[in-house]
Write a protein that holds these residues in place. Structure first.
Motif, short mmCIF file in Angstrom:
data_model
loop_
_atom_site.label_atom_id
_atom_site.label_comp_id
_atom_site.label_asym_id
_atom_site.label_seq_id
_atom_site.Cartn_x
_atom_site.Cartn_y
_atom_site.Cartn_z
N ASP A 395 0.86 -1.18 0.00
CA ASP A 395 0.00 0.00 0.00
C ASP A 395 0.89 1.24 0.00
OD1 ASP A 395 -1.84 2.01 0.34
OD2 ASP A 395 -2.30 1.51 2.44
N ILE A 396 1.10 1.84 -1.17
CA ILE A 396 2.08 2.92 -1.29
C ILE A 396 1.54 4.27 -0.81
CG2 ILE A 396 3.37 1.85 -3.17
CD1 ILE A 396 1.84 3.63 -5.11
N THR A 397 0.32 4.29 -0.28
CA THR A 397 -0.14 5.52 0.37
C THR A 397 0.42 5.61 1.79
OG1 THR A 397 -2.16 4.46 1.21
CG2 THR A 397 -2.28 5.51 -0.96
N ASN A 398 1.06 4.50 2.24
CA ASN A 398 1.65 4.43 3.56
C ASN A 398 3.16 4.71 3.45
OD1 ASN A 398 3.11 2.93 5.83
ND2 ASN A 398 0.98 2.81 6.53
N LEU A 399 3.67 5.66 4.23
CA LEU A 399 5.07 6.05 4.16
C LEU A 399 6.00 4.87 4.44
CD1 LEU A 399 7.31 8.13 3.88
CD2 LEU A 399 6.91 8.81 6.25
N LYS A 400 5.66 4.04 5.41
CA LYS A 400 6.49 2.89 5.75
C LYS A 400 6.67 1.97 4.55
CE LYS A 400 4.55 -0.60 7.53
NZ LYS A 400 3.77 -1.54 8.39
N ASN A 401 5.58 1.69 3.83
CA ASN A 401 5.65 0.79 2.68
C ASN A 401 6.46 1.40 1.53
OD1 ASN A 401 4.16 -1.21 3.95
ND2 ASN A 401 2.21 -0.41 3.22
N VAL A 402 6.36 2.70 1.36
CA VAL A 402 7.15 3.37 0.33
C VAL A 402 8.64 3.22 0.62
CG1 VAL A 402 7.75 5.61 -0.69
CG2 VAL A 402 5.35 5.02 -0.32
N LEU A 403 9.01 3.35 1.88
CA LEU A 403 10.41 3.19 2.27
C LEU A 403 10.88 1.75 2.07
CD1 LEU A 403 10.44 5.40 5.49
CD2 LEU A 403 11.55 5.91 3.32
N ILE A 404 10.04 0.79 2.38
CA ILE A 404 10.38 -0.62 2.17
C ILE A 404 10.61 -0.89 0.69
CG2 ILE A 404 9.47 -2.98 2.26
CD1 ILE A 404 8.07 -2.21 4.87
N LEU A 405 9.74 -0.34 -0.15
CA LEU A 405 9.89 -0.51 -1.60
C LEU A 405 11.20 0.10 -2.08
CD1 LEU A 405 8.91 -1.30 -4.37
CD2 LEU A 405 7.48 0.76 -4.41
N SER A 406 11.55 1.28 -1.56
CA SER A 406 12.81 1.93 -1.95
C SER A 406 14.01 1.10 -1.53
CB SER A 406 12.88 3.32 -1.31
OG SER A 406 11.84 4.15 -1.77
N ILE A 407 13.92 0.46 -0.36
CA ILE A 407 15.00 -0.40 0.11
C ILE A 407 15.19 -1.60 -0.83
CG2 ILE A 407 15.65 -2.03 1.94
CD1 ILE A 407 14.44 -0.02 3.94
N LEU A 408 14.08 -2.20 -1.26
CA LEU A 408 14.15 -3.34 -2.18
C LEU A 408 14.80 -2.94 -3.50
CD1 LEU A 408 10.64 -4.97 -1.56
CD2 LEU A 408 12.87 -5.76 -0.72
N VAL A 409 14.45 -1.76 -3.99
CA VAL A 409 15.05 -1.26 -5.23
C VAL A 409 16.56 -1.06 -5.04
CG1 VAL A 409 15.15 0.70 -6.83
CG2 VAL A 409 12.94 -0.17 -6.06
N SER A 410 16.93 -0.49 -3.90
CA SER A 410 18.34 -0.23 -3.62
C SER A 410 19.13 -1.54 -3.54
CB SER A 410 18.48 0.55 -2.31
OG SER A 410 19.81 0.94 -2.09
N ILE A 411 18.56 -2.56 -2.94
CA ILE A 411 19.24 -3.86 -2.85
C ILE A 411 19.47 -4.45 -4.24
CG2 ILE A 411 18.95 -6.27 -2.11
CD1 ILE A 411 17.49 -5.21 0.37
N SER A 412 18.48 -4.33 -5.12
CA SER A 412 18.65 -4.84 -6.48
C SER A 412 19.76 -4.09 -7.21
CB SER A 412 17.32 -4.72 -7.25
OG SER A 412 16.99 -3.37 -7.52
N ASN A 413 19.91 -2.80 -6.91
CA ASN A 413 20.97 -2.01 -7.54
C ASN A 413 22.35 -2.38 -7.01
OD1 ASN A 413 19.42 -0.45 -9.33
ND2 ASN A 413 18.84 0.96 -7.72
N ILE A 414 22.42 -2.74 -5.73
CA ILE A 414 23.69 -3.20 -5.16
C ILE A 414 24.16 -4.47 -5.89
CG2 ILE A 414 24.79 -4.21 -3.13
CD1 ILE A 414 23.14 -2.37 -1.39
N ILE A 415 23.24 -5.39 -6.09
CA ILE A 415 23.57 -6.65 -6.78
C ILE A 415 24.09 -6.36 -8.19
CG2 ILE A 415 22.61 -8.79 -7.71
CD1 ILE A 415 20.63 -8.74 -5.34
N LEU A 416 23.43 -5.43 -8.87
CA LEU A 416 23.83 -5.08 -10.24
C LEU A 416 25.20 -4.40 -10.25
CD1 LEU A 416 22.71 -5.20 -13.12
CD2 LEU A 416 21.76 -2.92 -12.77
N CYS A 417 25.44 -3.52 -9.28
CA CYS A 417 26.74 -2.84 -9.20
C CYS A 417 27.87 -3.83 -8.96
CB CYS A 417 26.72 -1.80 -8.07
SG CYS A 417 25.75 -0.32 -8.41
#
Length: 432
Positions: A395-417
């Motif tokens: 539920d991206i209307t919730n700040l907590k969930n938006v931050l969790i989603l951003s963390i998942l994106v960042s982890i995928s970028n670490i793997i790619l780097c």
């Protein structure tokens, strides 16, 4: 005899690194003190609605800054790492790169301006105010067309002091100016005044760095087609990735600004003030390890530098996370009473900052060598897959969930780097 020279070289490098690290660390602590002071004044004094708008403006600035480089800095650093000790060639490289970046910045402003207009409209900002805000943002970026290349050239030449001093001058002027307004003319403290002060400070910094680097700015320098071809190669190679990365890096602001409330947007912007902790570390990487990695030619030494940096960042990041978890109220007290009850969100922001620090650091090292193979093909598909999956599940209307989603994106970028680094090391050949 050869072995003796190599040993002396290593000792000399260590001495330079220790001195340089001390310069950068001390100046960055002062710089981030200024930046944090400015941020806290704004967080505490601006109403949440206005601070939400300010967060959007800083998001626009970040996107415009990324898009206006659009791969050109990778080519610049790659070429500069080979000619850093030849001033005439370095001057020609600066002129060649600057001539290209002017056009890129114009196109980037159209894209970033459109993004900004959409989000500002969502916050009910009038058209006249939107135009004023966007013009101020553009005036902040224009000096960077030249300053970024001058700065990188100075770093390649290990002239760190002027690079750090220009940042301190810029932030000190902002802090003093905003502080005076806050203390004596508090009723006039507004986003418009803050933007005007920022524009003036950026131009003061630019004029200073121009003065300190006159030996690099040669009016007789010519645009070199060989350099231009290399720069354009990297622009064409990853421009689409840079475009996606610019927006992906601001995904939290975008999702909250587009789908949530001004209150949540202000909370996110306020918590983001603690990113200065990681800015100090990323500045060390950008100012010390990046240029050193760029001019190192020995594969074994490159690996050693890489592993040392990763271990150091891991230890420091772990300590920061532990402190944030154990003492959240101390952090939130700094922000003021408007931002109480955000203990979980604070922990997520710190965790996100940690992962982004690794993405930034590894990317800096990769870019100095042009190691972007997997990024070119896989960055956008992987990030889109993670984002779409997250939007569907959370539920991206919730700040907590938006931050969790951003963390998942960042982890995928670490793997790619890391994949880019592994490929880079495997394909690297020592240069004598």
């Amino acid at each position: 005899m050869l072995e003796k020279k190599q040993n002396n070289f290593k000792i000399d490098i260590k001495g330079i690194n220790l001195k340089a690290i001390g310069q950068v660390l001390s100046s960055q602590l002062l710089l981030q003190f200024f930046s944090f002071g400015i941020g806290i004044i704004l967080v505490r004094e601006l109403p949440k609605v206005e601070y939400a708008i300010y967060s959007i403006l800083m998001s626009i600035l970040a996107i415009l800054s990324i898009l206006s480089t659009s791969g050109i800095m990778i080519g610049f650093t790659k070429i500069g790492g080979d000619i850093w000790d030849d001033i005439p060639k370095l001057s020609s490289l600066i002129k060649t790169a600057s001539s290209i970046r002017g056009y890129i910045t114009f196109g980037a402003f159209i894209i970033a301006g459109t993004y900004g207009y959409i989000l500002l409209t969502e916050q009910n900002v009038t058209l006249s105010h939107t135009i004023f805000f966007l013009v101020c943002i553009l005036l902040m970026v224009i000096p960077e067309i030249y300053k970024a290349f001058i700065t990188e050239a100075l770093l390649l030449r290990k002239e760190i002091a002027p690079v750090q001093l220009v940042k301190i001058i810029t932030q000190a002027f902002r802090l003093i100016s905003i502080g005076i307004i806050f203390l004596f003319f508090n009723e006039y403290l507004s986003i418009k005044i803050i933007l005007v002060v920022t524009v003036i400070s950026v131009w003061i910094g630019y004029l200073y760095i121009r003065k300190r680097s006159e030996f690099l700015i040669n009016s007789k320098a010519k645009i070199v087609q060989k350099y231009k071809k290399t720069l354009l190669h990297y622009i064409k190679l990853i421009w689409h990735n840079e475009l996606f990365f610019a927006f992906q890096g601001q995904i939290s602001i975008f999702l909250v600004g587009a789908f949530s409330t001004s209150n949540n947007l202000a909370d996110l912007g306020a918590l983001g003030r603690f990113s200065v902790i990681f800015t100090v570390l990323s500045s060390l990487v950008g100012n010390i390890y990046g240029p050193r990695f760029a001019i190192t030619k020995n594969k074994k030494l490159l690996k050693k530098q890489f592993y040392q940096l990763m271990i150091s960042l891991s230890i420091i990041s772990f300590l920061i996370i532990i402190v944030a978890i154990l003492f959240p109220n101390l952090f939130l007290w700094i922000l003021g009473t408007k931002y109480t009850g955000l203990e979980l969100e604070l922990s997520l922001v710190i965790l996100l900052g940690t992962f982004n620090l690794f993405v930034t650091s590894i990317s800096i090292l990769n870019q100095t060598k042009g190691w972007v193979k997997f990024r070119t093909y896989w960055e956008i598909p992987i990030n889109i897959l993670v984002l779409v999956s997250g939007v569907i599940i959370l539920d991206i209307t919730n700040l907590k969930n938006v931050l969790i989603l951003s963390i998942l994106v960042s982890i995928s970028n670490i793997i790619l780097c890391i994949a880019n680094s592994i490929h880079g090391f495997n394909s690297y050949t020592n240069i004598d």
